[in-house]
Design a protein around this motif. Structure first.
Motif, short mmCIF file in Angstrom:
data_model
loop_
_atom_site.label_atom_id
_atom_site.label_comp_id
_atom_site.label_asym_id
_atom_site.label_seq_id
_atom_site.Cartn_x
_atom_site.Cartn_y
_atom_site.Cartn_z
N MET A 128 0.83 -1.21 0.00
CA MET A 128 0.00 0.00 0.00
C MET A 128 0.86 1.26 0.00
N PHE A 129 1.96 1.24 0.75
CA PHE A 129 2.86 2.39 0.74
C PHE A 129 3.49 2.57 -0.64
N MET A 130 3.87 1.47 -1.26
CA MET A 130 4.45 1.54 -2.60
C MET A 130 3.43 2.09 -3.60
N ALA A 131 2.19 1.65 -3.48
CA ALA A 131 1.14 2.13 -4.39
C ALA A 131 0.90 3.62 -4.22
N GLN A 132 0.90 4.11 -2.98
CA GLN A 132 0.70 5.54 -2.75
C GLN A 132 1.85 6.37 -3.31
N THR A 133 3.08 5.86 -3.17
CA THR A 133 4.23 6.57 -3.75
C THR A 133 4.13 6.62 -5.27
N LEU A 134 3.76 5.50 -5.87
CA LEU A 134 3.61 5.44 -7.32
C LEU A 134 2.49 6.35 -7.80
N LEU A 135 1.46 6.48 -7.00
CA LEU A 135 0.35 7.37 -7.33
C LEU A 135 0.82 8.82 -7.38
#
Length: 702
Positions: free
Chosen positions: A192-199
């Motif tokens: 989830m943290f990786m997805a938010q950074t990618l977002l």
């Protein structure tokens, strides 16, 4: 000063660049200009109006997927056992990748194929949305009781007061705390943290490149209209995100893998978890559809028809002077001119050298610094409110997540948009000077504080929870482990709240109430569960499944109305504060000053504020759920403390903004007085000079 940054001889090449941009579709291969751009019958992808439509839809979808996590933050906490501090950090990670890369957008400028880069950024946003749903598919089905997933018939019996011999060994619950379980939890949180950074990374090129593309190829008279339409449509994104959350959270989280016997929960149950992941799929699909046209737009398109005629005349004049040296202001050094058009003609090394110098020069400007600090304070309040207002309403007024999101999407966000529009209308229609802009900001912030003041007194008291909250009277059976439940051997990690309607006391489980039996009754097409033979309840029960109803849920609507009015007043300062920046800094620094402003807002407000608010919320927790020796999600909060600290943070940040706007008003007022004094003194000097010419002819004759 060191070597000169960028050759001065690059100035005359600018008309060539404009000429190529303008003649790209108007000139024939033979070098002759075509009669008119309209005769070539360009495709729809050569229309700036179609680009404005596409970009409005893309930014709407992108803000919808960015804001959707905030609408389901409490549900994500429940599903994966996160504290508010962790969920606030998760929401803030959206800004990390954005902040790191946003500065270099001003360097790239128009060097790249902007529509194509916007499309690539949208693809990253889609991948981030899909990655956010990944934890749902790799996790086991959600278990809201202590039974195994295959034995759903034991749903309510698992929490009953059973003799010690019939209670399963505690090793069964401890076996779930294996190293594999902990690694899986860390993996889910890391995804989830990786997805938010990618977002955040994917969102970097979307807004700046889109705005610059519209401004470059739109008619000068139409550009403000197009940008106004773009911002108006874009601001609907957060409202749609909360509306989408309201719909999706009514569905059960495991709707794609429901058990055969169904579930016995309702959205009002505190253990209910909605389909938080489904909204990310819908938003990602919308972004994917909106991104398709960007791969068909050209790098440069012909400007609108009326602008073309005007530019042709300008280019005809410029072509005559093409060989002449570039025109420079006699008082300005070449280095300063390069700072004025800082991005387009510098290499990366030159850009890195120039940027700190302009940054320091801009930050030394008192008006700019104070305006940014005031916007930082307001953005801190907005970021905390946007992230945790839904959870606050759920806990404070005992309403469902769907109901809270509906209030926010229908009232709070539309009124904030209305406030921004009102601020722009006042600045334009009243032709406000910088001094009056600061006065408008000061009044808006003051009224925002006045509307927020009553919120300290609008809330619900904490439920009386047996063994957790202190009781006003010493009723029997309210201590943590009363003698009435000694033979029950209640598990400490179980959570299935029940309510005693006669005393309005809530128990963690039927076991904590000493209940040994359960009865289901049909009422209004719903099955209501009651527990009987409760040894810890006066009269032996029955007690009702679920938390006790709130006694002041009727206050939620007045609370939201006052909060929305405060939001209108705070939003009123948006446009006037921008005008203070644009009119306060030097002309050559305006573009970069706005970029620095957005960078500081992200670093000082949007990144730390959700973590600060989440940490403050965690300090009001009175009962934590534990998982594998670590604190998981909070079960119960002290409502009075939660309200005072959450609204107190909002009040504190608003006070900081008020103080900054007061200083801005005082400085501008002093500057205005000094200017009037100068004008008056120059007027007196002029009068003295005008009174002398009568004597001068006589003196000259003599």
């Amino acid at each position: 000063m060191g070597p000169r940054i960028g050759p001065v001889g690059e100035e005359p090449q600018m008309p060539d660049k404009d000429t190529k941009a303008m003649k790209g579709t108007d000139d024939t291969p033979g070098g002759k200009a075509s009669p008119d751009a309209q005769d070539l019958q360009p495709s729809v992808f050569h229309s700036i109006k179609f680009f404005v439509l596409c970009h409005s839809l893309l930014q709407l979808s992108q803000l919808m997927i960015s804001g959707y996590l905030k609408s389901s933050i409490s549900t994500v906490e429940k599903r994966f056992g996160l504290s508010s501090q962790t969920s606030g950090l998760l929401a803030a990670f959206n800004e990390v990748g954005n902040t790191i890369l946003i500065v270099f957008v001003s360097y790239f400028g128009s060097r790249v194929h902007r529509p194509r880069l916007i499309g690539c950024g949208a693809i990253l946003v889609v991948l981030a949305g899909l990655l956010m749903t990944f934890p749902h598919f790799i996790s086991e089905p959600y278990r809201y009781d202590r039974t195994s997933s295959g034995d759903m018939s034991q749903d309510f019996k698992a929490s009953l007061c059973l003799p010690t011999t019939l209670v399963p060994a505690p090793a069964a619950s401890n076996s779930s705390c294996s190293s594999h379980t902990e690694v899986k939890h860390l993996t889910v949180v890391g995804i989830m943290f990786m997805a938010q950074t990618l977002l955040g990374v994917g969102a970097v090129p979307i807004q700046p490149f889109g705005i610059s593309y519209i401004d470059d190829f739109a008619h000068s008279n139409n550009s403000p209209l197009y940008l106004g339409i773009l911002f108006a449509v874009t601001l609907m994104g957060p409202g749609l995100a909360f509306g989408l959350g309201s719909v999706m959270l009514r569905l059960y989280v495991d709707i794609d893998r429901m058990p055969e016997g169904g579930i016995s929960l309702t959205p009002k149950d505190p253990r209910w978890v909605g389909a938080w992941w489904l909204g990310f799929l819908v938003s990602a699909g919308a972004v994917a559809l909106a991104a398709i046209p960007y791969f068909f737009f050209p790098k440069e398109m012909p400007t609108e028809k009326h602008e073309l005629r005007f530019r042709r005349r300008v280019l005809a004049v410029a072509s005559k002077d093409e060989d002449s040296p570039s025109e420079q202001s006699p008082g300005e050094p070449p280095e300063k001119q390069v700072l004025g058009q800082i991005a387009p003609d510098l290499t990366v090394i030159q850009f890195i050298k120039v940027f700190p110098r302009v940054l320091l020069r801009t930050l030394r400007h008192p008006i700019f610094l104070l305006v940014v600090l005031s916007q930082v304070c307001l953005s801190c309040a907005v970021a905390g409110m946007a992230t945790f207002l839904s959870k606050f309403l759920e806990r404070q007024f005992s309403i469902t997540a769907s109901y809270a999101n509906m209030f926010i999407g229908c009232l709070s966000i539309p009124t904030a948009i209305m406030g921004i529009a009102m601020g722009g209308i006042l600045v334009k229609c009243l032709h406000l000077s910088p001094l009056r802009c600061s006065a408008l900001c000061l009044l808006g912030t003051l009224f925002c504080l006045l509307f927020k003041l009553p919120l300290f007194f609008m809330g619900c008291p904490t439920h009386q929870i047996a063994g957790i909250t202190p009781q006003s009277d010493s009723q029997p059976g309210l201590e943590l482990f009363p003698g009435c439940m000694e033979p029950c051997s209640c598990p400490s990690d179980d959570f299935n709240p029940v309510c005693d309607p006669s005393t309005h006391v809530e128990y963690l489980t039927p076991c904590h109430a000493g209940c040994t039996n359960q009865v289901a009754q049909a009422a209004l097409n719903k099955s209501q569960v009651f527990y009987t033979n409760c040894s810890c309840v006066t009269g032996g029960g029955p007690v009702q499944a679920g938390s006790c109803d709130s006694t002041c849920s009727h206050l939620v609507l007045p609370f939201i109305l006052l909060m929305s009015l405060g939001g209108v007043m705070a939003s009123l300062t948006h446009t006037p504060s921008f005008m203070l920046i644009l009119r306060g800094v030097k002309k050559e620094d305006k573009a970069l000053a706005v970029g620095i402003q957005f960078m500081l807002l992200r670093v000082l407000a949007w990144m730390p504020s959700p973590v600060i608010h989440g940490s403050a919320i965690d300090t009001t927790c009175v009962h934590w759920a534990w998982s594998c020796g670590r604190r998981a999600v909070c079960r119960y909060y002290d409502n009075d403390l939660l309200r005072n600290r959450f609204i107190g943070l909002q009040f504190f940040f608003s006070m900081g903004s008020l103080a900054c706007f007061a200083l801005i008003w005082a400085i501008l007022r002093q500057q205005d007085k000094e200017e009037r004094t100068k004008v008056a003194s120059s007027g007196l000097q002029q009068q003295l000079l005008e009174s002398r010419p009568e004597k001068k002819p006589e003196e000259s004759r003599v």
